[in-house]
Design an enzyme around this catalytic site. Structure first.
Site, short mmCIF file in Angstrom:
data_model
loop_
_atom_site.label_atom_id
_atom_site.label_comp_id
_atom_site.label_asym_id
_atom_site.label_seq_id
_atom_site.Cartn_x
_atom_site.Cartn_y
_atom_site.Cartn_z
N THR A 32 -20.46 29.87 -39.97
CA THR A 32 -21.21 29.36 -38.70
C THR A 32 -22.24 29.89 -38.36
O THR A 32 -22.85 30.52 -39.23
CB THR A 32 -19.94 29.97 -37.27
OG1 THR A 32 -20.34 31.12 -37.18
CG2 THR A 32 -18.77 29.53 -37.85
N CYS A 33 -23.00 29.84 -37.15
CA CYS A 33 -24.57 30.30 -37.02
C CYS A 33 -24.55 31.71 -36.87
O CYS A 33 -25.25 32.45 -37.20
CB CYS A 33 -25.18 29.70 -35.81
SG CYS A 33 -24.09 29.70 -34.27
N ASP B 169 -14.92 33.82 -27.28
CA ASP B 169 -14.86 32.39 -27.74
C ASP B 169 -14.10 31.79 -28.68
O ASP B 169 -13.87 32.43 -29.71
CB ASP B 169 -16.45 32.39 -28.29
CG ASP B 169 -16.97 31.40 -28.88
OD1 ASP B 169 -16.42 30.41 -28.61
OD2 ASP B 169 -17.95 31.17 -29.68
N GLU C 12 -14.13 28.88 -30.14
CA GLU C 12 -14.56 27.76 -30.83
C GLU C 12 -14.18 28.27 -32.49
O GLU C 12 -13.92 27.52 -33.34
CB GLU C 12 -16.05 28.00 -31.00
CG GLU C 12 -16.66 27.17 -29.81
CD GLU C 12 -16.35 25.67 -29.89
OE1 GLU C 12 -16.39 25.11 -30.82
OE2 GLU C 12 -15.65 25.09 -28.83
N GLY D 63 -36.34 17.68 -19.71
CA GLY D 63 -36.43 18.35 -20.96
C GLY D 63 -35.18 18.39 -21.66
O GLY D 63 -33.96 18.59 -21.01
N THR D 64 -35.08 18.11 -22.96
CA THR D 64 -33.97 17.71 -23.58
C THR D 64 -33.94 18.39 -25.09
O THR D 64 -33.39 17.82 -26.02
CB THR D 64 -33.50 16.10 -23.87
OG1 THR D 64 -34.98 15.63 -24.64
CG2 THR D 64 -33.25 15.48 -22.72
N LYS E 74 -32.66 22.19 -26.69
CA LYS E 74 -31.08 22.52 -27.15
C LYS E 74 -30.69 22.94 -25.85
O LYS E 74 -29.36 22.59 -25.64
CB LYS E 74 -31.29 23.75 -27.90
CG LYS E 74 -29.70 24.41 -28.32
CD LYS E 74 -30.01 25.51 -29.34
CE LYS E 74 -28.73 26.00 -29.61
NZ LYS E 74 -28.53 27.11 -30.56
N GLY F 23 -31.39 21.96 -22.83
CA GLY F 23 -31.10 20.92 -22.10
C GLY F 23 -29.91 19.74 -22.42
O GLY F 23 -29.28 19.39 -21.82
#
Length: 418
Positions: free
Chosen positions: A57-58, A118, A120, A193-194, A196, A198
């Site tokens: 993962t990150c 978390d 996830e 604003g789109t 990350k 957003g």
């Protein structure tokens, strides 16, 4: 773990690196995409590894598996990433046997996550397990361990509040809206604003507000259209910004610009307007807060909410650890039974062999010998003997090795166990 008769690899290891010691750049060097994970598993199979699990993962990359030495797993990781052994040694961790088991419990239950609680990661462990199973790289130990971690994770989620409250700015902003805006599903929402933040905010809005009046505006329109297409939202041109602000009830700004993109001149303040600025540096001018009917909430205020929630989560750590201890203890008890399983199996075989020899002798000696009754009685006696031995071995783990050695000597089982 050679005493447990689980795998040809002597020990169960966890090797990996995480956000705790490795920065984003180094973690990137050891990141595994789907193709790399498949290649790593394929090579592990070719090299005779019995069971292995790979997650990336990150925030972390880890391998759980059986090996003669942890370098077998480290070598696999380095060969399928851009990382080197030298880099790995500076920031990595290696856990062995019981420590490796405990580590998986902490990771899978969110206690080792960058954001406490978390959940996830448990989904990622499930995916990793399915991937390994597809490659034939799962054994009874790994299956039982992953299921135990899933069970602990589920119980912690249901029995504690360690995962409650917003812990990301994008979710905190939506939580703030839900807590402060009545009938939110009927309000007009404009997301400007789109990037990350957003995108994440947009997903949380759709998931938690059931609002069908969300409009997107971005300086680069095609970026907004990509997100809008995914969620069936409205996209407006940047030139329409002022007109859209006039029509909206909630304005969320996540433009990521170096200077304010929203000034008080753009705001029509004859109606109530909530403005959330999710940007660093601030993208909404401070003087907007002075307008009538306008409430401005900056990122630092939302960050305080996430910090408070994370602090609140910490009080539930003891409860979570108690659940982990209970489930992990059950797993380790099962693991101990693996140690004497071959001896019990060999003993059962020996007793049946003795039974068959004795029944053959009695058949020749007794003319009206009742085979059926003799089989039933002798099998029940063997069953009772086996139960006594098994209960003794399960109940006295401190002398298990001595008991196994004695049973093997008395019944001459050494060769059969090997």
């Amino acid at each position: 773990m050679e005493d447990y008769h689980i795998a040809s690899g002597k020990h169960f290891y966890t090797i990996g690196l995480s956000y705790k010691k490795a920065d984003a750049e180094i973690r990137g060097h050891f990141s595994l995409n789907e193709e790399a994970k498949q290649g790593l598993l394929k090579q592990a199979k070719e090299e005779g590894i019995d069971a292995i699990l790979v997650t990336s993962t990150c925030n972390r990359t880890e391998i759980y598996g059986f090996a003669q030495h942890p370098f077998q797993l480290i070598k696999l990781l380095c060969e399928h990433t851009h990382g080197t052994v030298e880099e790995f040694e500076k920031v990595a961790y290696v856990h062995k046997n019981k420590q490796a088991i405990s580590h998986m419990f902490r990771v899978g239950t969110g206690l080792d996550s960058q954001i406490l609680g978390d959940f996830e990661i448990i989904s990622q462990l499930k995916v990793a397990f399915a991937r390994s199973k597809k490659h034939g790289l799962v054994n009874a130990f790994l299956e039982r361990l992953v299921n135990a971690v899933i069970q602990a994770s589920k119980r912690i989620k249901n029995e504690t509040e360690i995962s409650t409250g917003a812990t990301s700015v994008s979710f905190a902003s939506v939580q703030y809206i839900l807590d402060n805006v009545p009938n939110v599903s009927d309000k007009n929402i404009l997301l400007f604003g789109t990037g990350k933040i957003g995108r994440n905010t947009c997903e949380n809005l759709i998931k938690h507000t059931q609002n069908e009046h969300i409009t997107l505006i971005n300086r680069t329109k095609d970026k907004a259209e990509k997100i809008a297409g995914k969620f069936n939202l409205i996209v407006k041109d940047y030139a329409d910004l002022q007109a859209e602000i006039r029509n909206t009830d909630i304005l969320i700004v996540a433009t990521g610009a170096q200077n304010p993109t929203i000034s008080k001149e753009l705001i029509y303040s004859n109606k109530n307007l909530l403005v959330l600025d999710l940007s660093i540096p601030k993208n909404v001018s401070e003087d907007v807060a002075h307008l009538l009917n306008v409430k401005l909430v900056h990122l630092d205020q939302l960050s305080k909410i996430t910090d408070q929630n994370l602090e609140r989560r910490k009080q539930f750590i003891p409860e979570a650890e108690a659940i982990i201890k209970e489930v992990e203890t059950d797993f380790n008890k099962w693991l101990e039974t693996r140690k004497f399983a071959p001896t019990i199996k060999a003993l059962k075989k020996k007793l049946r062999s003795m039974k068959d020899a004795e029944l053959d002798f009695q058949r020749r000696k007794i003319s009206d010998f009742n085979d059926e009754q003799a089989e039933i009685v002798s099998d029940r006696i063997i069953q009772k003997i086996m139960k006594h031995f098994a209960n003794h071995l399960k109940g006295d783990s401190t002398t298990t090795d001595e008991s196994l050695e004695l049973i093997q000597k008395v019944f001459q089982l050494e060769e059969q166990v090997k």
